[in-house]
Design an enzyme around this catalytic site. Structure first.
Site, short mmCIF file in Angstrom:
data_model
loop_
_atom_site.label_atom_id
_atom_site.label_comp_id
_atom_site.label_asym_id
_atom_site.label_seq_id
_atom_site.Cartn_x
_atom_site.Cartn_y
_atom_site.Cartn_z
CG ASP A 1 60.99 34.38 55.86
OD1 ASP A 1 61.12 35.47 56.45
OD2 ASP A 1 60.61 33.34 56.44
NE ARG B 1 42.43 49.00 46.06
CZ ARG B 1 42.69 47.92 45.32
NH1 ARG B 1 43.94 47.64 44.98
NH2 ARG B 1 41.72 47.13 44.92
CD GLU C 1 55.54 45.19 48.44
OE1 GLU C 1 56.19 44.24 48.94
OE2 GLU C 1 54.51 45.65 48.97
CG ASN D 1 52.43 44.66 41.70
OD1 ASN D 1 51.97 44.20 42.75
ND2 ASN D 1 51.72 45.46 40.90
CG HIS E 1 47.67 42.48 50.87
ND1 HIS E 1 48.19 43.74 51.08
CD2 HIS E 1 47.17 42.48 49.61
CE1 HIS E 1 47.97 44.47 49.98
NE2 HIS E 1 47.37 43.74 49.09
NE ARG F 1 42.56 45.69 47.82
CZ ARG F 1 42.54 44.64 46.98
NH1 ARG F 1 43.65 44.06 46.59
NH2 ARG F 1 41.39 44.19 46.51
CB ALA G 1 46.32 39.27 46.49
CE1 TYR H 1 45.14 46.95 41.53
CE2 TYR H 1 43.15 45.91 40.67
CZ TYR H 1 44.05 46.12 41.71
OH TYR H 1 43.86 45.50 42.91
CG HIS I 1 51.61 47.74 45.71
ND1 HIS I 1 51.28 46.42 45.57
CD2 HIS I 1 52.46 47.80 46.76
CE1 HIS I 1 51.89 45.72 46.49
NE2 HIS I 1 52.63 46.52 47.24
CG LEU I 2 49.81 48.84 38.72
CD1 LEU I 2 49.06 47.62 38.26
CD2 LEU I 2 50.22 49.70 37.54
CB SER I 3 45.88 50.51 43.57
OG SER I 3 46.25 49.37 44.35
NE ARG J 1 43.14 42.48 39.46
CZ ARG J 1 44.17 42.52 40.29
NH1 ARG J 1 45.38 42.81 39.85
NH2 ARG J 1 43.99 42.25 41.57
N PRO K 1 50.28 37.70 40.71
CG PRO K 1 49.17 37.00 42.62
CD PRO K 1 50.53 37.38 42.12
CG ASN K 2 44.54 38.01 39.91
OD1 ASN K 2 44.02 37.13 39.22
ND2 ASN K 2 44.56 37.94 41.23
C1 DQA Z 1 48.31 45.52 43.64
C2 DQA Z 1 47.54 45.76 44.94
C3 DQA Z 1 47.13 44.46 45.59
O1 DQA Z 1 46.37 44.72 46.77
C4 DQA Z 1 46.25 43.65 44.64
O2 DQA Z 1 45.93 42.42 45.22
C5 DQA Z 1 46.89 43.48 43.30
C6 DQA Z 1 47.55 44.62 42.69
C7 DQA Z 1 48.62 46.83 42.89
O3 DQA Z 1 49.48 46.82 42.01
O4 DQA Z 1 47.98 47.87 43.15
O5 DQA Z 1 46.78 42.43 42.68
O6 DQA Z 1 49.56 44.90 43.97
#
Ligand code: DQA
Length: 146
Positions: A86, A106, A97, A73, A79, A110, A76, A22, A99-101, A17, A9-10
């Protein structure tokens, strides 16, 4: 070798964003970099983006018998989603897995990754490179011929 890449998502809003968190690259630019690294590694990628938790689970299930691994990725859902965790445990191929950040640098909430607990490994904090490193890690971990 076939690899699923799933953006949660997002992540469709990358570039717009919170670019200070990011990065400035759009999702299209990220996907182009993924395609380039994949062809360098001799991997075929199938890329998806979805805001829906259930769809992430279905995409993971659908990869069984078809792909050698996945770069995920979960956004959110990282978390919160025991169901995605599962699903990662249920499938018969490795998931890296990404993550960009750096989720550990943070907010407190997170820092926990309930999906990462089920993954082969987690790469966090390298921007677009997190995805590319994830692909490289998978190419070493995957069974040949998948
Ligand atoms: C994220 C980190 C997550 O905490 C956040 O909710 C995201 C992006 C990242 O790629 O850094 O949507 O997965």
């Amino acid at each position: 070798m076939n690899v699923l890449v799933i953006h949660g998502p997002n992540l469709n809003l990358l570039g717009v964003r919170e670019p200070e968190v990011y990065g400035a690259a759009t999702l299209e630019e990220v996907d182009r970099a993924i395609e380039e690294t994949a062809s360098e590694l001799g991997i075929t990628v199938e890329v998806h983006q979805t805001a829906r938790e259930g769809e992430i689970i279905e995409l993971l299930h659908d990869g069984m018998g078809r792909v050698g691994g996945a770069v995920l990725n979960p956004g959110a859902y990282t978390h919160t989603s025991r169901a995605i965790g599962d699903a990662i445990r249920a499938i018969d191929y490795p998931v890296v897995e990404v993550h960009l950040s750096n989720i550990h640098a943070r907010e407190e909430w997170r820092k926990e990754s309930v999906t990462g607990e089920a993954a082969l490994g987690v790469i966090s904090g390298f921007g677009v490179h997190s995805y590319l490193l994830g692909l490289r890690a998978l190419s070493d971990a995957m069974e040949p011929d998948r």
